[in-house]
Design a protein around this motif. Structure first.
Motif, PDB file in Angstrom:
ATOM      1  N   ALA A   7      50.812  36.707  44.393  1.00 53.63           N
ATOM      2  CA  ALA A   7      51.294  35.401  43.931  1.00 53.63           C
ATOM      3  C   ALA A   7      50.231  34.821  43.010  1.00 53.63           C
ATOM      4  O   ALA A   7      49.151  34.436  43.464  1.00 53.63           O
ATOM      5  N   GLY A   8      50.509  34.801  41.717  1.00 59.30           N
ATOM      6  CA  GLY A   8      49.560  34.211  40.766  1.00 59.30           C
ATOM      7  C   GLY A   8      48.968  35.240  39.834  1.00 59.30           C
ATOM      8  O   GLY A   8      49.395  36.398  39.779  1.00 59.30           O
ATOM      9  N   ARG A   9      47.955  34.798  39.102  1.00 56.14           N
ATOM     10  CA  ARG A   9      47.316  35.627  38.072  1.00 56.14           C
ATOM     11  C   ARG A   9      46.204  36.480  38.706  1.00 56.14           C
ATOM     12  O   ARG A   9      45.481  36.012  39.580  1.00 56.14           O
ATOM     13  N   ILE A  10      46.077  37.720  38.222  1.00 56.77           N
ATOM     14  CA  ILE A  10      45.044  38.635  38.746  1.00 56.77           C
ATOM     15  C   ILE A  10      43.866  38.717  37.778  1.00 56.77           C
ATOM     16  O   ILE A  10      44.059  38.772  36.565  1.00 56.77           O
ATOM     17  N   GLY A  11      42.668  38.756  38.329  1.00 59.44           N
ATOM     18  CA  GLY A  11      41.475  39.116  37.556  1.00 59.44           C
ATOM     19  C   GLY A  11      40.905  40.389  38.179  1.00 59.44           C
ATOM     20  O   GLY A  11      40.830  40.483  39.408  1.00 59.44           O
ATOM     21  N   TYR A  12      40.528  41.371  37.358  1.00 58.83           N
ATOM     22  CA  TYR A  12      40.088  42.666  37.895  1.00 58.83           C
ATOM     23  C   TYR A  12      38.775  43.069  37.242  1.00 58.83           C
ATOM     24  O   TYR A  12      38.658  43.052  36.014  1.00 58.83           O
ATOM     25  N   CYS A  13      37.798  43.407  38.062  1.00 56.65           N
ATOM     26  CA  CYS A  13      36.517  43.898  37.540  1.00 56.65           C
ATOM     27  C   CYS A  13      36.339  45.340  38.009  1.00 56.65           C
ATOM     28  O   CYS A  13      36.152  45.585  39.200  1.00 56.65           O
ATOM     29  N   PRO A  14      36.430  46.308  37.081  1.00 57.85           N
ATOM     30  CA  PRO A  14      36.317  47.714  37.491  1.00 57.85           C
ATOM     31  C   PRO A  14      34.880  48.086  37.844  1.00 57.85           C
ATOM     32  O   PRO A  14      33.935  47.366  37.494  1.00 57.85           O
ATOM     33  N   GLU A  21      40.611  32.201  34.921  1.00 60.43           N
ATOM     34  CA  GLU A  21      40.753  31.478  36.186  1.00 60.43           C
ATOM     35  C   GLU A  21      41.881  32.069  37.031  1.00 60.43           C
ATOM     36  O   GLU A  21      42.865  31.387  37.356  1.00 60.43           O
ATOM     37  N   PRO A  22      41.712  33.342  37.409  1.00 55.09           N
ATOM     38  CA  PRO A  22      42.775  34.009  38.174  1.00 55.09           C
ATOM     39  C   PRO A  22      42.887  33.439  39.594  1.00 55.09           C
ATOM     40  O   PRO A  22      41.914  32.892  40.131  1.00 55.09           O
ATOM     41  N   ASP A  23      44.068  33.616  40.185  1.00 55.28           N
ATOM     42  CA  ASP A  23      44.273  33.192  41.572  1.00 55.28           C
ATOM     43  C   ASP A  23      43.790  34.277  42.530  1.00 55.28           C
ATOM     44  O   ASP A  23      43.395  33.994  43.657  1.00 55.28           O
ATOM     45  N   VAL A  24      43.872  35.522  42.067  1.00 51.27           N
ATOM     46  CA  VAL A  24      43.469  36.674  42.883  1.00 51.27           C
ATOM     47  C   VAL A  24      42.416  37.449  42.101  1.00 51.27           C
ATOM     48  O   VAL A  24      42.659  37.858  40.963  1.00 51.27           O
ATOM     49  N   LEU A  25      41.263  37.623  42.721  1.00 52.97           N
ATOM     50  CA  LEU A  25      40.158  38.284  42.026  1.00 52.97           C
ATOM     51  C   LEU A  25      39.871  39.607  42.734  1.00 52.97           C
ATOM     52  O   LEU A  25      39.594  39.625  43.943  1.00 52.97           O
ATOM     53  N   LEU A  26      39.952  40.715  41.984  1.00 51.25           N
ATOM     54  CA  LEU A  26      39.741  42.049  42.555  1.00 51.25           C
ATOM     55  C   LEU A  26      38.464  42.626  41.949  1.00 51.25           C
ATOM     56  O   LEU A  26      38.417  42.876  40.733  1.00 51.25           O
ATOM     57  N   LEU A  27      37.444  42.831  42.760  1.00 52.41           N
ATOM     58  CA  LEU A  27      36.127  43.211  42.245  1.00 52.41           C
ATOM     59  C   LEU A  27      35.683  44.530  42.862  1.00 52.41           C
ATOM     60  O   LEU A  27      35.533  44.629  44.086  1.00 52.41           O
ATOM     61  N   ASP A  28      35.470  45.526  42.012  1.00 51.88           N
ATOM     62  CA  ASP A  28      35.097  46.854  42.504  1.00 51.88           C
ATOM     63  C   ASP A  28      33.594  47.060  42.348  1.00 51.88           C
ATOM     64  O   ASP A  28      33.130  47.444  41.264  1.00 51.88           O
ATOM     65  N   GLU A  29      32.845  46.803  43.395  1.00 52.48           N
ATOM     66  CA  GLU A  29      31.368  46.892  43.356  1.00 52.48           C
ATOM     67  C   GLU A  29      30.815  46.313  42.064  1.00 52.48           C
ATOM     68  O   GLU A  29      30.172  47.022  41.278  1.00 52.48           O
ATOM     69  N   PRO A  30      31.053  45.034  41.833  1.00 53.23           N
ATOM     70  CA  PRO A  30      30.751  44.454  40.531  1.00 53.23           C
ATOM     71  C   PRO A  30      29.268  44.205  40.283  1.00 53.23           C
ATOM     72  O   PRO A  30      28.880  43.932  39.156  1.00 53.23           O
ATOM     73  N   TYR A  31      28.446  44.370  41.322  1.00 53.34           N
ATOM     74  CA  TYR A  31      27.036  43.962  41.186  1.00 53.34           C
ATOM     75  C   TYR A  31      26.116  45.137  40.896  1.00 53.34           C
ATOM     76  O   TYR A  31      24.907  44.989  40.949  1.00 53.34           O
ATOM     77  N   GLN A  32      26.664  46.313  40.579  1.00 58.12           N
ATOM     78  CA  GLN A  32      25.788  47.475  40.374  1.00 58.12           C
ATOM     79  C   GLN A  32      24.856  47.225  39.202  1.00 58.12           C
ATOM     80  O   GLN A  32      25.298  46.823  38.138  1.00 58.12           O
TER      81      GLN A  32
END
Ligand SMILES: Nc1ncnc2c1ncn2[C@@H]1O[C@H](COP(=O)(O)OP(=O)(O)OP(=O)(O)O)[C@@H](O)[C@H]1O
Length: 268
Positions: A132-139, A209-220
């Motif tokens: 539900a809402g906008r997605i933000g994705y960090c590979p 400004e996504p509602d759902v943030l998907l972060l794949d080990e973003p701090y490497q």
């Protein structure tokens, strides 16, 4: 221990234990005001910073956090095979607004695959994901264009969401600054270090400004200061009502998250 060092340690302890930046700021400010009025030794008045942080959290911890909001992401019965090999077998996850879910597990257990399915980049063989809402994705890696400057990345991502060039640049630069990085005037992505490219990826994932943030080990590749800023940002975004899913190997952060999905053994 002098009051300054004691307060800094209290702040770090509160955040390490998952207290949002706003609440931590209030607690530290109150303690600072008391110490400055009384002139007393902080250890005599409050005890050690870690014990005081634990006591404060026990009293205000649950009250301070807003109750989670509506469901933003629901993954049900997710199954994924690569050829005959089943990588994910019937995996479920539900994340509400104002929650952080950590996806953990051994190398190769399917964390990135699961996140890719949640992002709509990979199709599951069974099950479904509703967002539900906008997605933000960090590979985990990739995601940046070598020949573009950070500002140009911001403008491009912003254009997709109808942001003006000025707004996109301003938002990008501001969230870069929150990670301790000056993005204005930075060179093209090809000339950036690995950690800085990852900062760029992270900034792009939150730009619209996504509602759902998907972060794949973003701090490497992040240095320690950036890493602390990253978790502070995550807690702030959660306080603002974002639903966050973060793949992580760093189990010391798990007491600050709301849900843990352990994919070890998720394959059949
Ligand atoms: N496109 C693909 N084709 C075939 N096998 C794949 C493909 N993508 C991933 N795999 C395999 O699926 C398994 C899960 O991969 P995935 O990248 O999701 O694991 P992960 O838990 O994110 O790993 P890591 O902790 O190392 O990042 C691994 O064994 C991987 O080799």
């Amino acid at each position: 221990m002098n009051p300054h060092a004691w307060l800094a340690e209290l702040d770090a302890e509160l955040r390490r234990r998952g207290t949002g930046p706003e609440t931590a700021g209030h607690v530290v400010a109150e303690a600072a005001a008391h110490l400055s009025d009384s002139g007393e030794n902080p250890v005599t008045v409050f005890g050690r910073p870690d014990s005081y942080a634990a006591a404060v959290i026990e009293i205000i911890g649950n009250r301070a956090r807003r109750a989670p909001g509506p469901i933003r992401l629901r993954a049900q019965g997710i199954t994924k095979r690569y050829r005959r090999r089943v990588v994910l077998d019937n995996v479920d996850l539900t994340v509400r607004a104002g929650q952080i879910a950590a996806v953990v597990g051994a190398n190769g257990c399917g964390k990135s695959t699961f996140l890719g399915i949640c992002a709509g980049l990979l199709s599951p063989d069974a099950g479904e994901v509703r967002v539900a809402g906008r997605i933000g994705y960090c590979p985990q890696d990739g995601g940046v264009a070598d020949f573009l400057r950070p500002d140009e990345h911001f403008v491009l991502v912003g254009a997709g969401a109808g942001l003006s060039r000025v707004t996109a640049k301003e938002r990008g630069r501001n969230s870069a600054a929150a990670l301790g990085w000056t993005a204005a005037d930075a060179p093209t992505a090809r000339q950036l270090s690995g950690g800085t490219r990852q900062k760029l990826n992270l900034v792009m994932s939150t730009l619209t400004e996504p509602d759902v943030l998907l972060l794949d080990e973003p701090y490497q590749g992040f240095d320690r200061g950036t890493y602390v800023n990253f978790w502070d940002q995550l807690y702030r975004l959660r306080d603002e009502g974002k639903a966050i899913v973060v793949v992580t190997h760093l189990l010391n952060q798990l007491d600050g998250v709301d849900l843990v999905l352990d994919l070890t053994g998720a394959a059949s």
